[in-house]
Design a protein around this motif. Structure first.
Motif, PDB file in Angstrom:
ATOM      1  N   MET A 220      13.859 -47.147   7.255  1.00  9.27           N
ATOM      2  CA  MET A 220      13.708 -48.829   7.435  1.00  9.27           C
ATOM      3  C   MET A 220      14.866 -48.968   8.750  1.00  9.27           C
ATOM      4  SD  MET A 220      15.046 -51.184   4.122  1.00  9.27           S
ATOM      5  CE  MET A 220      13.551 -51.978   2.395  1.00  9.27           C
ATOM      6  N   VAL A 221      16.170 -47.879   8.583  1.00  7.23           N
ATOM      7  CA  VAL A 221      16.474 -48.084   9.904  1.00  7.23           C
ATOM      8  C   VAL A 221      15.963 -47.702  11.218  1.00  7.23           C
ATOM      9  CG1 VAL A 221      18.969 -47.375  11.453  1.00  7.23           C
ATOM     10  CG2 VAL A 221      18.747 -48.226   8.680  1.00  7.23           C
ATOM     11  N   ARG A 222      15.156 -46.549  11.552  1.00  8.17           N
ATOM     12  CA  ARG A 222      14.172 -45.847  12.267  1.00  8.17           C
ATOM     13  C   ARG A 222      12.538 -46.805  12.491  1.00  8.17           C
ATOM     14  NH1 ARG A 222      14.697 -41.712   9.296  1.00  8.17           N
ATOM     15  NH2 ARG A 222      12.468 -41.743   8.118  1.00  8.17           N
ATOM     16  N   THR A 223      12.272 -48.118  11.137  1.00  2.00           N
ATOM     17  CA  THR A 223      11.431 -48.633  11.655  1.00  2.00           C
ATOM     18  C   THR A 223      11.595 -50.068  12.475  1.00  2.00           C
ATOM     19  OG1 THR A 223      10.096 -47.853   9.374  1.00  2.00           O
ATOM     20  CG2 THR A 223       9.332 -50.274  10.499  1.00  2.00           C
ATOM     21  N   ALA A 224      12.869 -50.779  12.077  1.00  3.71           N
ATOM     22  CA  ALA A 224      13.564 -51.920  12.423  1.00  3.71           C
ATOM     23  C   ALA A 224      14.235 -51.698  14.032  1.00  3.71           C
ATOM     24  CB  ALA A 224      14.921 -52.239  11.692  1.00  3.71           C
ATOM     25  N   GLU A 225      14.173 -50.011  14.190  1.00  6.14           N
ATOM     26  CA  GLU A 225      14.406 -50.088  15.625  1.00  6.14           C
ATOM     27  C   GLU A 225      13.839 -49.553  16.530  1.00  6.14           C
ATOM     28  OE1 GLU A 225      19.577 -48.062  14.602  1.00  6.14           O
ATOM     29  OE2 GLU A 225      18.105 -46.442  15.364  1.00  6.14           O
ATOM     30  N   GLN A 226      12.787 -48.986  16.019  1.00  3.17           N
ATOM     31  CA  GLN A 226      11.591 -49.348  17.028  1.00  3.17           C
ATOM     32  C   GLN A 226      10.962 -50.426  17.679  1.00  3.17           C
ATOM     33  OE1 GLN A 226      10.420 -45.995  14.054  1.00  3.17           O
ATOM     34  NE2 GLN A 226       9.244 -44.865  16.048  1.00  3.17           N
ATOM     35  N   LEU A 227      10.866 -51.381  16.387  1.00  5.60           N
ATOM     36  CA  LEU A 227      10.104 -52.697  16.035  1.00  5.60           C
ATOM     37  C   LEU A 227      10.995 -53.970  17.479  1.00  5.60           C
ATOM     38  CD1 LEU A 227       8.642 -53.387  12.853  1.00  5.60           C
ATOM     39  CD2 LEU A 227       7.518 -52.775  14.592  1.00  5.60           C
ATOM     40  N   GLY A 228      12.479 -53.510  16.840  1.00  9.24           N
ATOM     41  CA  GLY A 228      13.316 -54.196  17.861  1.00  9.24           C
ATOM     42  C   GLY A 228      13.373 -53.179  18.911  1.00  9.24           C
ATOM     43  N   ARG A 229      13.197 -52.324  19.394  1.00 12.44           N
ATOM     44  CA  ARG A 229      13.489 -51.827  21.037  1.00 12.44           C
ATOM     45  C   ARG A 229      13.225 -52.645  22.377  1.00 12.44           C
ATOM     46  NH1 ARG A 229      10.723 -46.987  21.327  1.00 12.44           N
ATOM     47  NH2 ARG A 229      12.250 -45.738  19.682  1.00 12.44           N
ATOM     48  N   ALA A 230      12.290 -53.555  22.339  1.00 17.22           N
ATOM     49  CA  ALA A 230      11.969 -54.293  22.903  1.00 17.22           C
ATOM     50  C   ALA A 230      13.052 -55.589  23.679  1.00 17.22           C
ATOM     51  CB  ALA A 230      10.121 -54.813  23.344  1.00 17.22           C
ATOM     52  N   PHE A 231      13.766 -55.863  22.233  1.00 19.58           N
ATOM     53  CA  PHE A 231      14.405 -57.057  22.154  1.00 19.58           C
ATOM     54  C   PHE A 231      16.291 -57.128  22.787  1.00 19.58           C
ATOM     55  CE2 PHE A 231      10.615 -57.576  19.643  1.00 19.58           C
ATOM     56  CZ  PHE A 231      10.255 -59.107  20.212  1.00 19.58           C
ATOM     57  N   ASP A 232      16.423 -58.044  22.939  1.00 20.95           N
ATOM     58  CA  ASP A 232      18.209 -58.130  23.204  1.00 20.95           C
ATOM     59  C   ASP A 232      18.675 -57.517  21.986  1.00 20.95           C
ATOM     60  OD1 ASP A 232      18.384 -61.155  23.590  1.00 20.95           O
ATOM     61  OD2 ASP A 232      17.027 -60.720  24.674  1.00 20.95           O
ATOM     62  N   PHE A 233      17.989 -59.076  21.037  1.00 21.38           N
ATOM     63  CA  PHE A 233      18.825 -59.000  20.167  1.00 21.38           C
ATOM     64  C   PHE A 233      16.946 -59.459  19.250  1.00 21.38           C
ATOM     65  CE2 PHE A 233      18.307 -62.423  16.315  1.00 21.38           C
ATOM     66  CZ  PHE A 233      19.367 -61.570  15.645  1.00 21.38           C
ATOM     67  N   VAL A 234      16.515 -59.114  18.109  1.00 22.52           N
ATOM     68  CA  VAL A 234      15.454 -59.282  16.832  1.00 22.52           C
ATOM     69  C   VAL A 234      16.241 -59.577  14.930  1.00 22.52           C
ATOM     70  CG1 VAL A 234      14.305 -57.655  16.984  1.00 22.52           C
ATOM     71  CG2 VAL A 234      13.216 -60.064  16.413  1.00 22.52           C
ATOM     72  N   ARG A 235      15.459 -60.062  14.213  1.00 21.43           N
ATOM     73  CA  ARG A 235      15.703 -59.556  13.174  1.00 21.43           C
ATOM     74  C   ARG A 235      14.633 -58.699  12.655  1.00 21.43           C
ATOM     75  NH1 ARG A 235      17.025 -64.479   8.683  1.00 21.43           N
ATOM     76  NH2 ARG A 235      15.318 -63.758   8.413  1.00 21.43           N
ATOM     77  N   VAL A 236      14.597 -57.801  11.868  1.00 18.57           N
ATOM     78  CA  VAL A 236      13.065 -56.779  11.497  1.00 18.57           C
ATOM     79  C   VAL A 236      13.619 -57.101  10.084  1.00 18.57           C
ATOM     80  CG1 VAL A 236      11.702 -54.884  11.360  1.00 18.57           C
ATOM     81  CG2 VAL A 236      12.993 -55.846  13.438  1.00 18.57           C
ATOM     82  N   ASP A 237      12.789 -57.861   9.243  1.00 13.42           N
ATOM     83  CA  ASP A 237      12.849 -58.587   7.955  1.00 13.42           C
ATOM     84  C   ASP A 237      11.810 -56.991   7.218  1.00 13.42           C
ATOM     85  OD1 ASP A 237      14.081 -60.248   8.554  1.00 13.42           O
ATOM     86  OD2 ASP A 237      12.578 -61.745   8.261  1.00 13.42           O
ATOM     87  N   LEU A 238      11.589 -56.198   6.288  1.00 12.16           N
ATOM     88  CA  LEU A 238      11.488 -55.236   5.742  1.00 12.16           C
ATOM     89  C   LEU A 238      11.769 -54.829   3.699  1.00 12.16           C
ATOM     90  CD1 LEU A 238      12.529 -52.624   7.967  1.00 12.16           C
ATOM     91  CD2 LEU A 238      10.718 -53.611   8.599  1.00 12.16           C
ATOM     92  N   TYR A 239      10.646 -54.705   3.979  1.00 14.13           N
ATOM     93  CA  TYR A 239      10.696 -54.652   1.718  1.00 14.13           C
ATOM     94  C   TYR A 239      10.594 -52.538   1.773  1.00 14.13           C
ATOM     95  CZ  TYR A 239       9.533 -59.362   2.316  1.00 14.13           C
ATOM     96  OH  TYR A 239       9.157 -60.378   1.956  1.00 14.13           O
ATOM     97  N   ASP A 240      11.523 -52.634   1.030  1.00 12.83           N
ATOM     98  CA  ASP A 240      11.296 -50.941   0.030  1.00 12.83           C
ATOM     99  C   ASP A 240      10.397 -51.309  -1.124  1.00 12.83           C
ATOM    100  OD1 ASP A 240      12.878 -48.490  -0.611  1.00 12.83           O
ATOM    101  OD2 ASP A 240      11.962 -49.329  -2.296  1.00 12.83           O
ATOM    102  N   VAL A 241       9.049 -50.748  -1.443  1.00 16.08           N
ATOM    103  CA  VAL A 241       8.039 -51.159  -2.283  1.00 16.08           C
ATOM    104  C   VAL A 241       7.830 -49.576  -2.711  1.00 16.08           C
ATOM    105  CG1 VAL A 241       6.326 -51.778  -3.341  1.00 16.08           C
ATOM    106  CG2 VAL A 241       7.466 -53.361  -1.207  1.00 16.08           C
ATOM    107  N   ALA A 242       8.114 -49.109  -3.955  1.00 15.65           N
ATOM    108  CA  ALA A 242       8.184 -47.943  -4.303  1.00 15.65           C
ATOM    109  C   ALA A 242       8.914 -46.733  -3.495  1.00 15.65           C
ATOM    110  CB  ALA A 242       6.378 -47.342  -4.689  1.00 15.65           C
TER     111      ALA A 242
END
Length: 285
Positions: A220-242
């Motif tokens: 989750m942390v890796r995914t959020a940091e990759q998706l948020g890399r271009a932003f000065d700030f962004v909230r990345v909403d994720l789910y853990d499913v199985a």
């Protein structure tokens, strides 16, 4: 503390003044200049930041496209239908559970079961094609979104809605994880550091129990940091499913900058956020 300006007059104010009045009503103080706290910086973004990068964050379909472009391996819920008239869903073959929401807004979700009941869906969505957040609160990103309804696949097992993990990413680094559970019932919230130490705060949503970290937390942390890399700030909403990470959405204005916010956390997160210069955020208007 509420201003004495009539509501209709507030709606007609120029955006910077409207947002200042709304901020004072919400937090009991005028936003500082330059902004220092997290909520003040959200307010600054609402008023000033017009980059296309930010503008796409009011459009759920655009967010899905962005997530897949940046991280093709991420799991994104399938879109089963888009349109403006739920009558098109008559006779549609959908999974046992599915989710209906507007493409251009927030806090409007209908979890459907079985064959769509068009009459009921007309009632549920009667004002969903409206766009109130820009008109009433000046939240610019929603004015940039396509006014559509969409149906997407339901995530979770046995009809249980999975907990929503909202990762606050500043300059490409996760600094806080917010976990919301029971969003359609007994809503609870618990905050953690990225290494899963509980953070106690004073806010309107009741505190949830401290739970073990999900197995997918490092992913989750890796995914959020990759998706948020271009932003000065962004909230990345994720789910853990199985044990797998699924994309939810990207949020530009958490709480619109107007929700009740713990004062100390407001200061701490504000210090993490390095705003871009005003010339950069208006360069492509």
């Amino acid at each position: 503390m509420r201003s004495r300006i009539p509501e209709a007059a507030v709606l007609r104010l120029p955006l910077p003044l409207k947002r200042a009045v709304l901020f004072r009503r919400a937090h009991g103080r005028w936003p500082a200049r330059p902004p220092r706290t997290f909520t003040e910086k959200v307010n600054w973004r609402v008023v000033h930041d017009r980059r296309p990068l930010i503008g796409q964050l009011g459009d759920k379909l655009a967010m899905k496209e962005y997530a897949l472009e940046v991280l093709p391996s991420v799991h994104v819920p399938r879109v089963l239908w888009t349109g403006t008239d739920v009558a098109e869903l008559a006779g549609a073959v959908l999974p046992e559970r599915w989710v209906l929401k507007p493409n251009h807004g927030t806090m409007r979700v209908h979890v459907g079961t079985g064959a769509p009941d068009v009459a009921h869906l007309r009632h549920v969505t009667r004002d969903w094609l409206d766009e109130p957040l820009y008109r009433s609160r000046g939240e610019w990103v929603y004015s940039q979104a396509r006014r559509l309804l969409l149906v997407e696949e339901f995530l979770g097992a046995d009809g249980e809605v999975p907990a929503d993990h909202k990762l606050m990413v500043f300059g490409g680094r996760v600094r806080l994880v917010q976990v919301d559970s029971g969003r359609f019932g007994a809503h609870r919230r618990r905050l953690y550091t990225p290494d899963w130490q509980p953070v106690d705060v004073d806010e309107a949503v009741a505190a949830g129990p401290v739970t073990p970290p999900p197995a997918s937390l490092p992913a989750m942390v890796r995914t959020a940091e990759q998706l948020g890399r271009a932003f000065d700030f962004v909230r990345v909403d994720l789910y853990d499913v199985a044990g797998e990470v699924w994309f939810g959405e990207l949020t530009a204005y958490p709480g619109g900058g107007l929700d009740r916010f713990d004062p100390e956390l407001d200061r701490v997160l504000g210090a993490q956020w390095q705003l871009p210069p005003r010339s950069a955020v208006r360069a492509r208007q």
